[in-house]
Design an enzyme around this catalytic site. Structure first.
Site: not given
Length: 388
Positions: A265, A303, A305
């Site tokens: 991340s 992830s 983000d």
């Protein structure tokens, strides 16, 4: 085997290590004097770094490689809130307080960044700090309801399930915040992070832009913990393919294929002194995605983000104490330089994090290697992209 016994180091705002530009990495745009988020006047950054123990993980005992980072928009002693917005490119992560940021367009207090399983304790610490300050000022509760706390996963190098970050660590990061140069790499919330399967962590950068002759600054701070090696690029060069070794490994050189394979991340904080409103700040936060893409991110399924942006302009305009407020605002047609600065500063902040980070051995004796400076320069030279 010797043990690391550094329980909690409060890291002031300073930086002595080489940065990406020092190695000849070419970047576009003009950075501020410090090339840091603290080039935006009033912004302060503090870290608390927690490192101790070595060897096999014993949940609750260690080894510990973690920490907390605090970013104050107007400094830790300034209660005036700021206009703010957030954007999530991929949502496998957490940033608390963002529902109110989205609804109200304002943010009070710091942006805090830590590891995934320590969000709760850091959230509690900010409330504790805010209640204490409210009582101290005789003004009732202040900064006590909806802290903004983001996270990335450091479970490869850290006994993350042991939840070693304490309220005192979070308070220490908040109180350590200062303007000036910002420590990068293995510090604060970035202590145990991995980026493109090299050692990752905290990085920062800034850009000075002009809009109709007026000078503004855009600053970015990242906690980077994302990305595959194969897709990793620096200044357009396929560095990840050229440096395909130095993967996370166990003792004896055996490649580690466990949690180091997680998609990872990234948390990104964008600051500006330009007079922009929350909907314009959201547009800036979206442009962080383009800076990530320059370095090889595809925002993988696993992830998180998540990006937050704020403006230090228009003092008192975001205050709920006022019944009405005037705000100076740039026209939408004048925002392109701010978009450009956001993309460029994001790109460079990530590479600064990788350049500053140092090789780390952590939980279960897994080693994550730093991006090798000499080899990076060789690869850039091979593609005629080395400066200096």
């Amino acid at each position: 085997m010797s043990l690391l016994l550094l329980a909690c180091t409060v890291v002031p705002a300073f930086a002595q290590k080489p940065r990406a530009r020092d190695l000849g990495v070419p970047f576009e745009g003009t950075p501020g004097a410090l090339n840091a988020i603290t080039d935006v006047d009033g912004v302060e950054v503090g870290h608390a770094t927690v490192v101790r123990g070595a060897g096999p993980v014993v949940i609750g005992e260690g080894p510990v490689r973690t920490g907390v980072t605090a970013v104050w928009p107007r400094g830790r002693e300034e209660p005036d809130p700021v206009y703010a917005a957030w954007f999530t490119l991929n949502g496998d992560g957490e940033m608390t307080g963002t529902t109110w940021v989205r609804d109200s367009g304002i943010m009070e207090g710091p942006v805090m960044i830590t590891n995934t399983l320590s969000v709760g304790v850091v959230h509690h610490a900010v409330i504790r700090w805010g209640v204490a300050k409210g009582v101290e000022r005789g003004a009732g509760p202040w900064l006590a309801a909806l802290p903004v706390v983001g996270e990335t996963w450091d479970g490869t190098l850290n006994d993350i399930r042991g939840q070693h970050v304490t309220e005192d660590d979070a308070l220490a990061a908040m109180e350590a915040a200062r303007g000036g140069p910002v420590a990068e790499g293995n510090v604060g919330g970035g202590t145990g992070m991995i980026c493109h399967r090299f050692k990752g962590g905290i990085g920062t950068s800034s850009r000075v832009v002009r809009v109709d002759g007026q000078r503004y600054t855009v600053g970015v701070l990242v906690q980077c913990n994302y990305g595959s090696r194969e897709l990793f690029r620096v200044a357009g060069v396929p560095v990840g393919r050229e440096i395909a070794d130095l993967m996370p490994e166990r003792p004896g050189g055996e490649q580690f294929d466990g949690e180091a394979d997680r998609d990872g991340s990234i948390i990104v904080v964008v600051a500006t002194d330009a007079p922009v409103l929350p909907h314009q700040l959201e547009r800036m936060a979206r442009r962080v995605s383009l800076g990530l893409a320059r370095n090889g991110s595809i925002a993988s399924n696993g992830s998180g983000d998540i990006f937050v942006a704020f403006s230090t302009a228009n003092r008192e305009a975001a205050s709920e104490r006022a019944t009405a407020a005037d705000a100076r605002v740039l026209a939408n047609g004048r925002l392109n330089p701010l978009f450009t600065g956001t993309v460029e500063a994001t790109e460079e902040a990530i590479i600064n994090a990788l350049v500053a980070a140092e090789t780390m051995t952590g939980a279960n004796d897994v080693t994550v290697h730093a991006l090798p400076h000499g080899r990076l320069r060789e690869v850039l030279r091979k593609y005629n992209r080395l400066e200096g």
